[in-house]
Motif scaffolding. Structure first.
Motif, PDB file in Angstrom:
ATOM      1  N   ALA A 140      10.733  -5.356 -14.790  1.00  0.00           N
ATOM      2  CA  ALA A 140      10.959  -4.085 -14.558  1.00  0.00           C
ATOM      3  C   ALA A 140      10.708  -3.419 -15.761  1.00  0.00           C
ATOM      4  N   ASP A 163       9.048  -4.117 -10.673  1.00  0.00           N
ATOM      5  CA  ASP A 163       7.690  -4.326 -10.169  1.00  0.00           C
ATOM      6  C   ASP A 163       7.499  -6.026  -9.929  1.00  0.00           C
ATOM      7  N   ARG A 202       7.074  -6.076  -3.636  1.00  0.00           N
ATOM      8  CA  ARG A 202       8.166  -4.731  -4.022  1.00  0.00           C
ATOM      9  C   ARG A 202       8.073  -3.597  -2.998  1.00  0.00           C
ATOM     10  N   ASN A 247      12.312  -2.820  -4.089  1.00  0.00           N
ATOM     11  CA  ASN A 247      12.245  -2.583  -5.570  1.00  0.00           C
ATOM     12  C   ASN A 247      13.082  -1.197  -5.633  1.00  0.00           C
ATOM     13  N   ARG A 301      -0.355  -5.901 -13.238  1.00  0.00           N
ATOM     14  CA  ARG A 301       0.469  -4.910 -12.537  1.00  0.00           C
ATOM     15  C   ARG A 301      -0.341  -4.144 -11.704  1.00  0.00           C
ATOM     16  N   ASP A 335       0.003  -5.298  -2.592  1.00  0.00           N
ATOM     17  CA  ASP A 335       1.150  -6.033  -3.432  1.00  0.00           C
ATOM     18  C   ASP A 335       1.030  -7.518  -3.214  1.00  0.00           C
ATOM     19  N   ARG A 364      -1.359  -8.503  -6.159  1.00  0.00           N
ATOM     20  CA  ARG A 364      -0.483  -8.385  -7.385  1.00  0.00           C
ATOM     21  C   ARG A 364       0.449  -9.686  -7.672  1.00  0.00           C
TER      22      ARG A 364
END
Length: 596
Positions: free
Chosen positions: A103, A119, A140, A155, A231, A239, A242
């Motif tokens: 984070a 994250d 997240r 998150n 990120r 997501d 990522r």
């Protein structure tokens, strides 16, 4: 090789440093400072037993500690007290579940700690008894019931209640009993990458989202670009993409770690790491885990993610898995990797090679299944059949246990085609089967393909020849193009460029991308004159004539296949989500021919 979390990667580096007593004591002091920053509420949350509504999660979802023991590293039931010894521990770690949170916690240019949204949420399951480590990425955007706050993106729990509320949410939603906490400020990606002098990443496609702009190909990323790489989520993979990029970065760090000048880099690395990491794990626990993990075979490391449908609720985007999908993800996370029975070709020897021959296979579609117990046999046979004019269907390991003899099965009406396929591969057993969707070759233990007979493809037989020939005019070394590309892939882009090697040296390279279906995922084919690139890491070797093709990854997820030919390093990179198995990647690699 295979995915491993950041704290484990740097733990492996620590193992090298702590060979001396003074270094170990210094390391303990670094960890102690990190322990002191952990919020006591986090320790309280770790001691609580999870509750969940997941009806299909087995009751053994907790870690392997005894019932009734607590989670906190302050507990004498789970953590041996630190001794005054100057030697690091060498025994195996205890079984445990760890939550890794990444984070933004520090305001730019300030030491002030703030609570943003997390994250990165990765769960790590350590099981020394069954000798495996697994990871589960929690998106997240997962819609979750955050205790005391109702339904939000998971998150958001970090913003509402820090790491303690994230732990309580995970234990409530997933039923996973968490033992330890590792909190990482995401700026650590940037700082550590810069301390290392950069990390080489095989970027799968062009990226440009306003903040991140990368060309595809193998390249050295500095800290800022590494942070942006892990990120970004401004593509159709959201997501999920990522999560995969984060794990690719972590895998690259582990892969490249032992190439760095460790005695010079490690003190600064550990100093930097513990500036950004808070954990309740003791120095002994970290070191036990590091010693164990560095010796863990790559096939005993698993990685998964929670997936599901996506949707908009009240203007917010969510990932919406069913209860069954959540339960299955947790069950897989806590289960040891399956033993496929597949071993490297060198293990246990090989039978005498079959007597293959030429045959006319134009118009015949063939599935090739590997049930030999040796990696690569399906790929070798598939490339041979392709050379005879066959169209390739499925190429993979058999889902059944290894069998003894090779067979060719076929549906009604394809007896002649099956006979010609059997002739081409030197297989005597041919039979009709109501279960065969098309002509199907199943290679058993007694079958071995003669690897020296695969040459002879026409240099005009590869697809997209115009694009490949154009690339060959730009590159000052031999370009290899595959004569086999999975039918699910279409040519997308090419690039010739220079790879930065250290500060004052470069090497020419190329990258060609094939798009998988209509997804934002790309199969990569590359070459460079840099023979010592870190991507040429150990794996399972498959010999084909005078060449050795190395498969890097696990049985479940193959990252790439690489080989050296004519003083050039070539490799085939799987898609971001590992759509292709190792036999398919090997088929692509082995089929490659020089472009005029």
């Amino acid at each position: 090789m295979k995915r491993v979390a950041l704290w484990v990667v740097l733990g492996l580096l620590v193992v090298v440093l702590v060979a001396g007593g003074a270094s170990y004591l210094w390391f303990r002091s670094q960890v102690g400072a990190s322990n002191a920053r952990v919020d006591p509420e986090i320790l309280e949350a770790l001691s609580e037993k999870p509750g969940t509504s997941l009806t299909t999660v087995p009751s053994t979802t907790s870690s392997t500690r005894p019932p009734g023991s607590t989670s906190s590293s302050l507990s004498t039931t789970t953590t041996a007290p630190e001794t005054t010894t100057t030697e690091p521990p060498v025994e195996a770690p205890s079984g445990m579940n760890i939550v890794l949170l990444g984070a933004d916690k520090r305001a730019p240019g300030s030491s002030e700690v703030t609570e943003g949204r997390s994250d990165v949420i990765i769960l790590v399951h350590v099981d020394p008894e069954k000798n495996f480590l697994s990871m589960l990425s929690v998106p997240r955007d997962l819609r979750a019931d955050v205790p005391g706050y109702g339904y939000h993106k998971i998150n958001a729990a970090y913003a509402y209640g820090g790491g303690a509320l994230v732990i309580r949410t995970i234990q409530s939603v997933l039923g996973v009993d968490l033992d330890h906490y590792v909190g990482v400020d995401l700026e650590a990606f940037k700082a550590i990458t810069d301390k290392l002098g950069g990390v080489y990443i095989d970027v799968d496609r062009p990226y440009d989202d306003g903040k991140i702009e990368f060309d595809p190909g193998y390249q050295l990323l500095d800290g800022l670009h590494a942070l942006r790489y892990v990120r970004t989520r401004h593509d159709s993979n959201i997501d999920f993409g990522r999560n995969e990029r984060q794990q690719r970065y972590l895998a690259a760090v582990r892969e490249q770690a032992m190439r760095w000048n460790l005695p010079l880099k490690l003190p600064g690395l550990i100093d930097t790491l513990f500036d950004y990491v808070d954990t309740d794990m003791s120095a002994n626990e970290i070191l036990k885990l590091a010693y164990w993990a560095v010796r863990l075979d790559g096939t005993r490391i698993k990685a998964g993610t929670i997936t599901g449908a996506t949707g908009d609720i009240n203007g917010s985007f969510y990932i919406l898995p069913t209860e069954e999908q959540l339960a299955n993800a947790v069950i897989d996370f806590l289960s040891a990797p399956e033993d496929t029975g597949i071993v490297p070709p060198s293990v246990g020897g090989r039978p005498d090679p079959a007597s293959v021959s030429s045959a006319s296979l134009s118009g015949v579609t063939v599935d090739v299944l590997n049930s030999t117990g040796r990696v690569g046999e399906a790929a070798l046979a598939a490339v041979w059949l392709k050379r005879q004019g066959a169209t390739l269907g499925e190429i993979r390991d058999s889902k059944e246990k290894p069998i003894t003899n090779a067979t060719v099965t076929y549906p009604a009406g394809q007896a002649e085609a099956a006979r010609r396929v059997a002739q081409a591969l030197g297989i005597s057993e041919v039979r009709q089967s109501e279960y065969a969707p098309r002509v199907t070759v199943t290679l058993g233990r007694t079958y071995a393909f003669p690897g020296r007979v695969l040459g002879g493809f026409s240099t005009s037989s590869f697809a997209d020849s115009g694009a490949w020939r154009a690339l060959a005019t730009k590159v000052g070394f031999p370009v290899l193009a595959p004569t086999y590309v999975p039918p699910s892939c279409r040519y997308s882009f090419q690039r010739s460029y220079e790879i930065t090697i250290g500060k004052n040296k470069t090497a020419p390279a190329y990258r060609v991308g094939y798009r998988y279906l209509s997804e934002d995922r790309y199969l990569g084919l590359s070459g460079t004159t840099w023979l010592d690139a870190p991507l040429a890491s150990p794996g399972i070797e498959v010999e084909v004539g005078d060449l050795a093709f190395t498969v890097v990854g696990t049985a479940a997820e193959t990252d790439r296949v690489w080989w050296v030919q004519d003083k050039t390093l070539y490799w085939v990179t799987n898609t971001l989500f590992h759509e292709f198995n190792r036999e398919e990647l090997l088929t692509i690699a082995i089929s490659a021919v020089a472009v005029p």
